[in-house]
Design a protein around this motif. Structure first.
Motif, PDB file in Angstrom:
ATOM      1  N   GLU A 158      59.059  21.839  46.280  1.00 31.23           N
ATOM      2  CA  GLU A 158      59.566  21.989  47.646  1.00 31.23           C
ATOM      3  C   GLU A 158      58.876  23.110  48.416  1.00 31.23           C
ATOM      4  N   GLN A 159      58.560  24.212  47.715  1.00 27.15           N
ATOM      5  CA  GLN A 159      58.092  25.404  48.431  1.00 27.15           C
ATOM      6  C   GLN A 159      56.606  25.692  48.214  1.00 27.15           C
ATOM      7  N   GLY A 160      55.992  24.923  47.329  1.00 27.54           N
ATOM      8  CA  GLY A 160      54.578  25.156  47.045  1.00 27.54           C
ATOM      9  C   GLY A 160      54.410  25.941  45.756  1.00 27.54           C
ATOM     10  N   SER A 161      53.240  25.778  45.138  1.00 33.75           N
ATOM     11  CA  SER A 161      52.995  26.397  43.831  1.00 33.75           C
ATOM     12  C   SER A 161      53.053  27.912  43.870  1.00 33.75           C
ATOM     13  N   GLY A 162      52.953  28.479  45.085  1.00 34.32           N
ATOM     14  CA  GLY A 162      52.992  29.931  45.232  1.00 34.32           C
ATOM     15  C   GLY A 162      54.221  30.545  44.580  1.00 34.32           C
ATOM     16  N   ILE A 210      53.274  24.748  34.936  1.00 33.15           N
ATOM     17  CA  ILE A 210      53.582  23.975  36.147  1.00 33.15           C
ATOM     18  C   ILE A 210      52.285  23.364  36.677  1.00 33.15           C
ATOM     19  N   PRO A 211      52.229  22.033  36.771  1.00 33.37           N
ATOM     20  CA  PRO A 211      51.002  21.426  37.302  1.00 33.37           C
ATOM     21  C   PRO A 211      50.693  21.966  38.700  1.00 33.37           C
ATOM     22  N   LYS A 212      49.402  21.965  39.037  1.00 32.08           N
ATOM     23  CA  LYS A 212      48.990  22.585  40.303  1.00 32.08           C
ATOM     24  C   LYS A 212      49.295  21.701  41.518  1.00 32.08           C
ATOM     25  N   SER A 213      49.081  20.392  41.371  1.00 32.33           N
ATOM     26  CA  SER A 213      49.218  19.556  42.569  1.00 32.33           C
ATOM     27  C   SER A 213      50.673  19.127  42.762  1.00 32.33           C
ATOM     28  N   ALA A 214      51.031  18.953  44.044  1.00 36.88           N
ATOM     29  CA  ALA A 214      52.405  18.544  44.373  1.00 36.88           C
ATOM     30  C   ALA A 214      52.707  17.184  43.758  1.00 36.88           C
ATOM     31  N   LEU A 230      56.052  14.943  37.156  1.00 41.95           N
ATOM     32  CA  LEU A 230      56.638  15.557  35.958  1.00 41.95           C
ATOM     33  C   LEU A 230      58.156  15.689  36.133  1.00 41.95           C
ATOM     34  N   LEU A 231      58.573  16.053  37.333  1.00 41.93           N
ATOM     35  CA  LEU A 231      60.013  16.155  37.611  1.00 41.93           C
ATOM     36  C   LEU A 231      60.674  14.781  37.496  1.00 41.93           C
ATOM     37  N   ARG A 232      59.967  13.774  37.949  1.00 37.36           N
ATOM     38  CA  ARG A 232      60.488  12.396  37.877  1.00 37.36           C
ATOM     39  C   ARG A 232      60.715  11.990  36.419  1.00 37.36           C
ATOM     40  N   VAL A 233      59.769  12.381  35.536  1.00 38.30           N
ATOM     41  CA  VAL A 233      59.891  12.027  34.108  1.00 38.30           C
ATOM     42  C   VAL A 233      60.993  12.866  33.448  1.00 38.30           C
ATOM     43  N   LEU A 234      61.040  14.153  33.795  1.00 40.48           N
ATOM     44  CA  LEU A 234      61.940  15.046  33.067  1.00 40.48           C
ATOM     45  C   LEU A 234      63.390  14.983  33.539  1.00 40.48           C
ATOM     46  N   THR A 235      63.618  14.562  34.799  1.00 42.13           N
ATOM     47  CA  THR A 235      64.996  14.579  35.310  1.00 42.13           C
ATOM     48  C   THR A 235      65.945  13.728  34.462  1.00 42.13           C
ATOM     49  N   PRO A 236      65.622  12.467  34.154  1.00 44.00           N
ATOM     50  CA  PRO A 236      66.571  11.710  33.318  1.00 44.00           C
ATOM     51  C   PRO A 236      66.747  12.309  31.924  1.00 44.00           C
ATOM     52  N   VAL A 237      65.662  12.840  31.351  1.00 46.69           N
ATOM     53  CA  VAL A 237      65.753  13.428  30.001  1.00 46.69           C
ATOM     54  C   VAL A 237      66.687  14.642  30.054  1.00 46.69           C
ATOM     55  N   ALA A 254      53.078   4.311  35.132  1.00 47.24           N
ATOM     56  CA  ALA A 254      52.977   4.527  33.678  1.00 47.24           C
ATOM     57  C   ALA A 254      51.705   5.283  33.279  1.00 47.24           C
ATOM     58  N   THR A 255      50.554   4.819  33.756  1.00 47.88           N
ATOM     59  CA  THR A 255      49.293   5.425  33.313  1.00 47.88           C
ATOM     60  C   THR A 255      49.249   6.909  33.688  1.00 47.88           C
ATOM     61  N   GLN A 256      49.600   7.192  34.958  1.00 53.71           N
ATOM     62  CA  GLN A 256      49.571   8.597  35.398  1.00 53.71           C
ATOM     63  C   GLN A 256      50.597   9.431  34.633  1.00 53.71           C
ATOM     64  N   ALA A 257      51.787   8.843  34.404  1.00 55.30           N
ATOM     65  CA  ALA A 257      52.853   9.617  33.750  1.00 55.30           C
ATOM     66  C   ALA A 257      52.460   9.972  32.316  1.00 55.30           C
ATOM     67  N   VAL A 258      51.909   9.007  31.598  1.00 55.33           N
ATOM     68  CA  VAL A 258      51.546   9.261  30.198  1.00 55.33           C
ATOM     69  C   VAL A 258      50.376  10.254  30.149  1.00 55.33           C
ATOM     70  N   ARG A 259      49.417  10.102  31.073  1.00 58.43           N
ATOM     71  CA  ARG A 259      48.284  11.027  31.087  1.00 58.43           C
ATOM     72  C   ARG A 259      48.756  12.456  31.402  1.00 58.43           C
ATOM     73  N   LEU A 260      49.684  12.548  32.344  1.00 64.39           N
ATOM     74  CA  LEU A 260      50.199  13.866  32.722  1.00 64.39           C
ATOM     75  C   LEU A 260      50.924  14.526  31.537  1.00 64.39           C
ATOM     76  N   LEU A 261      51.745  13.738  30.854  1.00 63.81           N
ATOM     77  CA  LEU A 261      52.452  14.286  29.691  1.00 63.81           C
ATOM     78  C   LEU A 261      51.462  14.709  28.612  1.00 63.81           C
ATOM     79  N   ASP A 262      50.448  13.887  28.442  1.00 63.84           N
ATOM     80  CA  ASP A 262      49.402  14.167  27.454  1.00 63.84           C
ATOM     81  C   ASP A 262      48.758  15.533  27.723  1.00 63.84           C
ATOM     82  N   ASP A 263      48.355  15.736  28.985  1.00 65.38           N
ATOM     83  CA  ASP A 263      47.707  17.010  29.363  1.00 65.38           C
ATOM     84  C   ASP A 263      48.687  18.163  29.207  1.00 65.38           C
ATOM     85  N   TRP A 264      49.918  17.909  29.634  1.00 65.59           N
ATOM     86  CA  TRP A 264      50.914  18.982  29.642  1.00 65.59           C
ATOM     87  C   TRP A 264      51.248  19.430  28.211  1.00 65.59           C
ATOM     88  N   VAL A 265      51.442  18.452  27.333  1.00 74.15           N
ATOM     89  CA  VAL A 265      51.774  18.795  25.943  1.00 74.15           C
ATOM     90  C   VAL A 265      50.575  19.521  25.314  1.00 74.15           C
TER      91      VAL A 265
END
Ligand SMILES: Cc1cc2nc3c(=O)[nH]c(=O)nc-3n(C[C@H](O)[C@H](O)[C@H](O)COP(=O)(O)OP(=O)(O)OC[C@H]3O[C@@H](n4cnc5c(N)ncnc54)[C@H](O)[C@@H]3O)c2cc1C
Length: 552
Positions: free
Chosen positions: A328-332, A343-347, A353-360, A429-440
């Motif tokens: 909401e406020q920017g990575s700053g 925290i990933p850099k891009s909005a 990531l928030l979309r994936v983690l919210t239900p969990v 799916a592709t972006q979400a799995v890739r993002l989790l991959d990088d993040w982990v």
């Protein structure tokens, strides 16, 4: 609608203290050099965390108020193609702007709370059976004002809402079916001016009446007793369309993302209170021939395990809060924190990531806190089962009853598991799995050498989950939905706890990360030296505040 003085006063305290407002007040932070802004969401939820166990559920309207403010905030600019549908678009925006201003106000004299009406008799998880209908009125019938003098909307809404938890709210966001078909989201004020009554002329409501709402009855619930949850009949309620016709489910999901976060923070707030009471009790209660509970190894081992689970839930929840703030406020707002590397850099990536983690987060934190509070009750013996109404701070039984709703409202566990599978196997799916991959990979790589085995466990658990997600069809994954929720919780909490512990290699934090990660390998859960483990149990359960604080 009449609520008690105490409930209204609690609501006012929450408003004055900014339980919603803080999330919208950006303030300059105290920095060691570079200029940055505070993460308002961290500030808001840290305060909310302390408030929630004592707030008799005024936090429920706060959650929906926050969600409604986010949703209305997304509709303050002109949108092409909806002019006709909303009547005067400029007017609708003015109404939304004023409503939002009130939702995030700290002044109880003008602040508003909001309800959220989705659930009907035919279903809460599945709103496709919604029977409430909305139809646009002819221009000449669009007359009248709400209680604060804003024009009433051009839509007439009729139907029945089976669960409304903020019956005393000032406005609602609701779903209704329109002639075009499909569900749309509407904004509606709760009160409107009565043309036949002068202000204050012997009318208790000061010349206002409900805006086409009739309270059919209050619900008799297991917990959340302070909260006026009711069944509502809508007849001629006047409102404004939010967004486009037929896109109601999409619109309301913006609100749900916020209320899910509030639910998780409340759940860990209750649980934190329960554990604090358990700790205090262990230091004074004598058992086994005069021994303090705090010296009974079995008791302390059990409560230490509960504390490890609590830390995991806290990390997951506050990581999501930090992500929301950054989104909401920017990575700053995370630049000055030690969590910035997580925290990933891009909005776009923050949102995903928030979309994936919210239900969990919502699903697992709710379940864990319910189990956790049950354990806290048991840890007090018979005293834990008592309502202790004379000392509400110590009333774990009430917290346990209240906590149980966390696994039901804002999406049941199974519904959230489905939601997670939708991201992992859907369009993103592709972006979400890739993002989790990088993040982990990043989080595990940053871990201390002292946690080498745990880093491997978490990395392998992720590889196995990734394979499962990629190689299994949607239907089968849905069938295993709860298992997927658990595994992702284990991995994400493991990553954050390893990262956190590695920042200064504090012995207790290292042990917390170790014990959590080893939940994936129960056979490895204790070391060869049980006395050393037992000594560490005590530090984990009763340890001093400085070594228990997260470093992020
Ligand atoms: C105290 C309280 C306050 C509430 N306040 C509000 C409020 O203010 N506004 C509001 O709109 N609602 C409110 N609700 C309603 C709540 O959101 C719903 O009860 C919830 O969404 C579940 O819907 P349901 O009751 O229709 O159960 P159902 O949807 O019928 O669920 C029954 C069972 O089916 C399972 N299930 C459903 N769909 C699936 C699926 N796709 N896959 C697997 N399993 C599934 C569920 O997990 C559950 O176990 C409140 C509820 C409570 C208890």
């Amino acid at each position: 609608m009449h609520t008690s003085d105490a409930w209204r006063r609690l609501q006012d305290i929450g408003i004055e203290e900014g339980m919603v407002a803080i999330g919208y007040e950006s303030s300059p932070g105290v920095s060691t050099g570079a200029e940055y802004k505070n993460n308002c969401r961290i500030h808001q939820f840290a305060k909310y965390h302390l408030w929630t166990a004592s707030a008799a559920l005024v936090t429920c309207p706060s959650a929906m108020t926050d969600g409604a403010a986010v949703l209305l905030g997304q509709h303050l600019d002109a949108e092409p193609g909806v002019r006709g549908a909303r009547g005067s678009e400029a007017q609708a925006q003015e109404v939304f702007r004023e409503a939002r201003r009130r939702l995030i106000s700290r002044d109880p004299r003008e602040a508003w709370t909001s309800g959220q009406w989705m659930t009907e008799r035919k279903g809460g998880s599945d709103v496709s059976g919604t029977e409430t209908v909305a139809r646009q009125l002819p221009r000449q019938d669009v007359v009248g004002e709400d209680a604060v003098g804003m024009p009433l909307g051009p839509w007439r809404i009729d139907g029945f809402k089976w669960f409304s938890s903020a019956t005393d709210a000032d406005m609602a966001v609701l779903l209704a079916r329109t002639e075009k078909g499909g569900l749309s989201a509407f904004y509606a004020p709760m009160k409107r001016k009565r043309s036949d009554l002068a202000e204050g002329a012997g009318n208790r409501e000061g010349g206002t009446e409900f805006n086409g709402v009739r309270i059919q009855r209050l619900k008799n619930k297991m917990g959340t007793k302070g909260l006026p949850t009711a069944e509502l009949e809508l007849s001629g309620m006047r409102g404004y369309l939010i967004g486009k016709e037929g896109e109601g489910v999409k619109e309301i999901s913006a609100l749900l993302n916020i209320t899910r976060l509030h639910t998780a923070v409340s759940q860990v707030g209750y649980w934190g209170r329960g554990l604090a009471v358990s700790r205090a009790y262990a230091k004074v209660r004598k058992v086994a021939g005069g021994k303090l509970l705090a010296d009974v190894k079995q008791h302390v081992a059990w409560m230490a395990d509960e504390t490890v689970r609590y830390h995991a839930a806290m990390h997951l929840t506050y990581f999501a809060v930090a992500l929301l703030g950054a989104s909401e406020q920017g990575s700053g707002v995370v630049q000055s924190t030690r969590a910035r590397e997580l925290i990933p850099k891009s909005a776009e990536e923050q949102d995903l990531l928030l979309r994936v983690l919210t239900p969990v987060m919502k699903a697992q934190t709710a379940l864990a806190s319910i189990h956790g509070l049950r354990a806290c009750m048991e840890s007090l013996g018979g005293l834990g089962y008592l309502e202790n109404n004379d000392d509400p701070v110590l009333n774990i039984a009430r917290l346990y009853r209240d906590a149980n709703v966390g696994a039901i409202w804002e999406g049941t566990t199974s519904v959230l598991a489905d939601d997670l599978i939708r991201v992992l196997k859907g369009r993103l799916a592709t972006q979400a799995v890739r993002l989790l991959d990088d993040w982990v990979t990043t989080s595990v790589a940053a871990g201390s050498a002292k946690l080498q085995e745990e880093r491997e466990i978490i990395a392998k658990t992720w590889l196995s989950l990734r394979r499962k997600v990629q190689e299994t069809d949607v239907e089968q994954l849905q069938w295993r939905g709860r298992e997927i929720l658990k595994e992702l919780e284990l991995i994400v909490c493991g990553c954050i706890m390893i990262f956190n512990a590695s920042l200064d290699e504090d012995e207790v934090q290292i042990e917390l990360a170790r014990r959590w990660a080893r939940k994936a390998r129960p056979a490895m859960s204790s070391s060869a030296n049980w006395r050393k483990d037992a000594a560490m149990d005590k530090r984990i359960f009763l340890g001093n505040e400085s070594n228990m604080a997260a470093k992020l």
